[in-house]
Design a protein around this motif. Structure first.
Motif, PDB file in Angstrom:
ATOM      1  N   GLN A 118       0.724  -1.066   0.129  1.00 46.28           N
ATOM      2  CA  GLN A 118      -0.024   0.057   0.087  1.00 46.28           C
ATOM      3  C   GLN A 118       0.867   1.253  -0.145  1.00 46.28           C
ATOM      4  OE1 GLN A 118      -3.135   0.111   3.160  1.00 46.28           O
ATOM      5  NE2 GLN A 118      -3.429  -2.190   2.674  1.00 46.28           N
ATOM      6  N   ARG A 121       2.554   1.653  -3.686  1.00 47.93           N
ATOM      7  CA  ARG A 121       1.565   2.147  -4.476  1.00 47.93           C
ATOM      8  C   ARG A 121       1.529   3.575  -4.406  1.00 47.93           C
ATOM      9  NH1 ARG A 121      -2.970  -2.132  -2.847  1.00 47.93           N
ATOM     10  NH2 ARG A 121      -2.331  -3.802  -3.895  1.00 47.93           N
ATOM     11  N   MET A 125       2.505   6.781  -7.405  1.00 46.67           N
ATOM     12  CA  MET A 125       1.230   7.209  -7.789  1.00 46.67           C
ATOM     13  C   MET A 125       1.772   8.301  -8.892  1.00 46.67           C
ATOM     14  SD  MET A 125      -1.610   7.183  -4.785  1.00 46.67           S
ATOM     15  CE  MET A 125      -3.013   7.522  -5.874  1.00 46.67           C
ATOM     16  N   GLU A 129      -3.659   8.829 -11.157  1.00 46.91           N
ATOM     17  CA  GLU A 129      -4.163   7.881 -10.406  1.00 46.91           C
ATOM     18  C   GLU A 129      -4.416   8.656  -9.029  1.00 46.91           C
ATOM     19  OE1 GLU A 129      -0.956   4.508 -12.054  1.00 46.91           O
ATOM     20  OE2 GLU A 129      -0.371   5.874 -10.475  1.00 46.91           O
ATOM     21  N   ALA A 133      -7.960   8.454  -7.464  1.00 45.61           N
ATOM     22  CA  ALA A 133      -8.278   7.698  -6.094  1.00 45.61           C
ATOM     23  C   ALA A 133      -9.113   8.135  -5.164  1.00 45.61           C
ATOM     24  CB  ALA A 133      -6.795   7.589  -5.691  1.00 45.61           C
ATOM     25  N   ASP A 137      -9.691   4.378  -0.844  1.00 48.77           N
ATOM     26  CA  ASP A 137      -9.027   3.557  -1.933  1.00 48.77           C
ATOM     27  C   ASP A 137      -7.532   3.260  -1.631  1.00 48.77           C
ATOM     28  OD1 ASP A 137      -8.400   2.040  -4.209  1.00 48.77           O
ATOM     29  OD2 ASP A 137      -9.034   3.612  -5.456  1.00 48.77           O
ATOM     30  N   GLY A 139      -6.000   0.843  -3.306  1.00 49.28           N
ATOM     31  CA  GLY A 139      -5.410   0.161  -4.601  1.00 49.28           C
ATOM     32  C   GLY A 139      -5.850  -1.193  -4.827  1.00 49.28           C
ATOM     33  N   PRO A 140      -5.236  -1.757  -5.772  1.00 42.69           N
ATOM     34  CA  PRO A 140      -4.515  -1.222  -6.722  1.00 42.69           C
ATOM     35  C   PRO A 140      -4.984  -0.085  -7.614  1.00 42.69           C
ATOM     36  CG  PRO A 140      -4.358  -3.899  -7.081  1.00 42.69           C
ATOM     37  CD  PRO A 140      -5.398  -3.223  -6.166  1.00 42.69           C
ATOM     38  N   PHE A 141      -4.024   0.987  -7.989  1.00 42.28           N
ATOM     39  CA  PHE A 141      -4.669   2.180  -8.663  1.00 42.28           C
ATOM     40  C   PHE A 141      -4.579   1.921 -10.263  1.00 42.28           C
ATOM     41  CE2 PHE A 141      -2.926   3.553  -4.669  1.00 42.28           C
ATOM     42  CZ  PHE A 141      -4.083   3.786  -4.255  1.00 42.28           C
ATOM     43  N   SER A 142      -3.715   1.063 -10.685  1.00 38.44           N
ATOM     44  CA  SER A 142      -3.521   0.648 -12.192  1.00 38.44           C
ATOM     45  C   SER A 142      -2.377  -0.518 -12.114  1.00 38.44           C
ATOM     46  CB  SER A 142      -2.912   1.758 -12.782  1.00 38.44           C
ATOM     47  OG  SER A 142      -1.571   1.970 -12.837  1.00 38.44           O
ATOM     48  N   ASN A 145       1.035   0.814 -11.922  1.00 42.04           N
ATOM     49  CA  ASN A 145       1.400   1.240 -10.467  1.00 42.04           C
ATOM     50  C   ASN A 145       1.687   0.066  -9.606  1.00 42.04           C
ATOM     51  OD1 ASN A 145       0.062   1.692  -7.501  1.00 42.04           O
ATOM     52  ND2 ASN A 145       1.106   3.560  -8.290  1.00 42.04           N
ATOM     53  N   GLU A 146       0.918  -1.003  -9.918  1.00 41.59           N
ATOM     54  CA  GLU A 146       1.173  -2.255  -9.027  1.00 41.59           C
ATOM     55  C   GLU A 146       2.497  -2.860  -9.603  1.00 41.59           C
ATOM     56  OE1 GLU A 146      -0.986  -5.003  -6.101  1.00 41.59           O
ATOM     57  OE2 GLU A 146      -0.896  -2.936  -6.696  1.00 41.59           O
TER      58      GLU A 146
END
Length: 593
Positions: A118, A121, A125, A129, A133, A137, A139-142, A145-146
């Motif tokens: 977390q 992430r 960002m 993102e 967000a 939130d 995540g995952p944000f994208s 990003n992950e």
């Protein structure tokens, strides 16, 4: 010619508002200007210093029952997103430092890993993102990003495993194994969506042999895919961090190579022609040079790149009413003007170098599409960042969840450009590269495709003019008279219901302030609902007409259509789907106000 003028990625940031639709309205932050770049090659992830610090801490580890301090890279105060990221970390009670107790149970180890992920992430960002967000939130944000977050932790664990004692290694190995499991889950649908097909690829095989003869090292081979053309698949299973492809610097077509050519010698003092334009002209000419060192490379390139720059009248007509129509028309006009500025002037002044039969509009456009669709930004061994063509690497297809994410710097020791994996690739699986953070409109215009799966960068920018309201002081809380906000498909949001219904909180907050829906402690529940209604109806007044201008595609038209019309219709369908999701979300929210 400044190619970067046309490679435009629009992203805009703003702090998320409250968890309720309009309860804590905040003025939007100052918007960032659109970034201009070529096909981007991301640099190395900032894990080295953090890994070194973690390794030093691990060396201090005694026997069982002690702790290891693990540090992620600290947030840089030079990062324009520093305050937003810091706020997110604090609101989630996270930090960039973690104490790992040795020994540690499997359950506690995985719980700690979740917290690390977390935090990682948030460290990685980007503006988009952050904009989308939600307050709660995590995540995952994208997919991108992950991958960045997990690879940061993977590299840190690698360092710790090399320097720790047996007791701590057991914990670090457990963490790394779980990180690899999670990396495997990113983009696992990509390969299942692609259907391979049998096709002659003698030219591509010749390119691979030519590359191998000149020092290329590869764990990839050529394959063709239905609807996607050629790509590269793993000839063996490749692990995270392993190099899938390695290209000698001597094979990279760059400004340094250009300086050795007669094109450069002729044009270096002529009419202030840029090095990018010289490279384009060199490519157009070199394609027809039978004695060229790069003859095999040019022979393996397609006769037609089929990008948006080659769209015909019917395809453009299908796009009318979309932002992509304007983008392609402006790009076409720009390139035509550039061509007319160069020719026949160069043919007249340098007839032996620029032959009229070679310097046609069709060949010029082909060279433009080559550089737009195949160029990469590379830091050469000299330290100079250059726009380059990289033979063989251009065969790799793009994905929003790529295997190869961090590349773009020539290794000074080996004098080669390496493409390491950011997630595992099994034997026979297509290996994907990231072309950058691009929306579908950009990929259609300059690459000629829409990516499979959900692209988080497919946004519709909104220019909300509030200047009229400000004249009578009705929008004092809005920081600027013209602020760019955006929307994307609400199916990408994890907060599809109350209170935002998948709509971006910064946009709702901005509209609320612009419309004078100021709230304070004395605001009644009835007034809050009325303010919500005004904002939602305003959004519907924007998006309903847009939806009406994009009628559904007649599938019978698509079946008999040419490649460019099909691609135009696919893009138009995507835009309709995004706009329809906004309308549906606003309508659902109004029903509950």
């Amino acid at each position: 010619m400044d190619f970067s003028f046309w490679v435009l990625t629009l992203s805009s940031g703003g702090p998320p508002g409250s968890s309720l639709l309009l309860r804590n309205l905040c003025s939007p932050k100052t918007q960032t200007k659109p970034s201009l770049s070529w096909r981007e090659a991301a640099g190395p992830a900032p894990a080295t210093m953090a890994a070194a610090q973690a390794a030093a801490d691990a060396r201090k580890l005694g026997e069982r029952g002690e702790t290891v301090a693990l540090h992620l890279p600290p947030l840089s105060e030079e990062d324009p997103l520093h305050q937003d990221k810091k706020r997110l970390l604090e609101s989630r009670n996270l930090s960039c430092s973690f104490d790992i107790l040795i020994p540690c149970s499997a359950a506690d180890t995985l719980k700690l890993l979740d917290q690390m992920i977390q935090a990682a992430r948030i460290v990685h960002m980007d503006e988009l993102e952050l904009y989308f967000a939600g307050d709660d939130d995590i995540g995952p944000f994208s997919a991108r990003n992950e991958l960045e977050a997990l690879n940061l932790l993977f590299k840190i664990m690698n360092k710790l495993l090399l320097t720790s004692n047996a007791a701590s290694k057991e914990v670090f190995q457990m963490l790394q194994d779980e990180i690899v499991v999670r990396l495997r889950s990113v983009g696992k649908k990509d390969n299942a969506q692609m259907v391979s097909q049998t096709q002659n690829h003698d030219a591509e095989d010749s390119l691979l042999k030519w590359g191998e003869h000149h020092g290329v090292k590869s764990k990839l081979r050529i394959a063709f895919y239905q609807g996607a053309g050629r790509g590269m698949v793993a000839s063996e299973s490749i692990c995270v961090g392993d190099t899938a492809l390695e290209i000698p610097e001597s094979l990279i077509i760059s400004e340094e190579l250009l300086c050795q050519s007669e094109v450069f010698l002729a044009l270096k003092d002529f009419n202030n022609i840029t090095s990018e334009t010289m490279l384009l002209l060199w490519s157009m000419r070199e394609r027809h040079n039978l004695s060229s060192k790069f003859k095999t490379y040019f022979e393996a390139l397609p006769e037609n790149f089929n990008t948006g720059l080659s769209f015909g009248i019917d395809a453009l007509a299908a796009l009318e009413g979309t932002l992509l129509f304007d983008e392609i028309m402006q790009a076409k006009q720009h390139l035509r003007q550039q061509y007319e500025d160069l020719f026949p002037l160069l043919c007249t002044n340098f007839p032996e170098i620029f032959r009229k039969d070679v310097c046609t509009w069709e060949n010029f456009l082909w060279a433009c599409e080559l550089w737009y669709s195949n160029s990469m930004m590379v830091v050469l061994s000299s330290g100079k960042l250059s726009t380059c063509l990289v033979p063989v690497a251009g065969l790799l297809n793009h994905s929003v969840s790529p295997h190869i994410l961090n590349y773009g710097r020539v290794d000074e020791a080996t004098k080669s450009l390496k493409f390491p994996l950011s997630r595992p690739c099994d034997a026979g699986e297509q290996c994907f590269l990231s072309y950058g953070k691009h929306p579908g409109s950009h990929l259609v215009t300059f690459y000629g495709f829409l990516p499979r799966g959900d692209n988080p960068y497919d946004v519709i920018p909104l220019d909300l003019d509030t200047s009229a309201d400000e004249e009578d002081g009705a929008a004092q809380s809005v920081s600027t008279s013209q602020t760019t906000h955006m929307v994307r498909g609400t199916w990408l949001s994890r907060s599809g219901g109350f209170p935002t219904y998948g709509l971006p909180q910064p946009l709702l907050s901005h509209l609320g302030a612009a419309l004078g829906c100021d709230l304070d402690e004395s605001t009644t529940e009835a007034d809050i609902k009325e303010n919500d209604r005004v904002v939602l109806e305003t959004l519907l007044s924007i998006f309903n007409p847009m939806l009406e201008d994009l009628p559904e595609t007649d599938e019978s038209d698509r079946e008999s259509a040419s490649w460019d019309v099909k691609l135009a219709l696919d893009y138009k369908d995507l835009q309709r789907r995004i706009i329809s999701s906004i309308v549906t979300s606003c309508t659902s929210a109004l029903e509950n106000v």
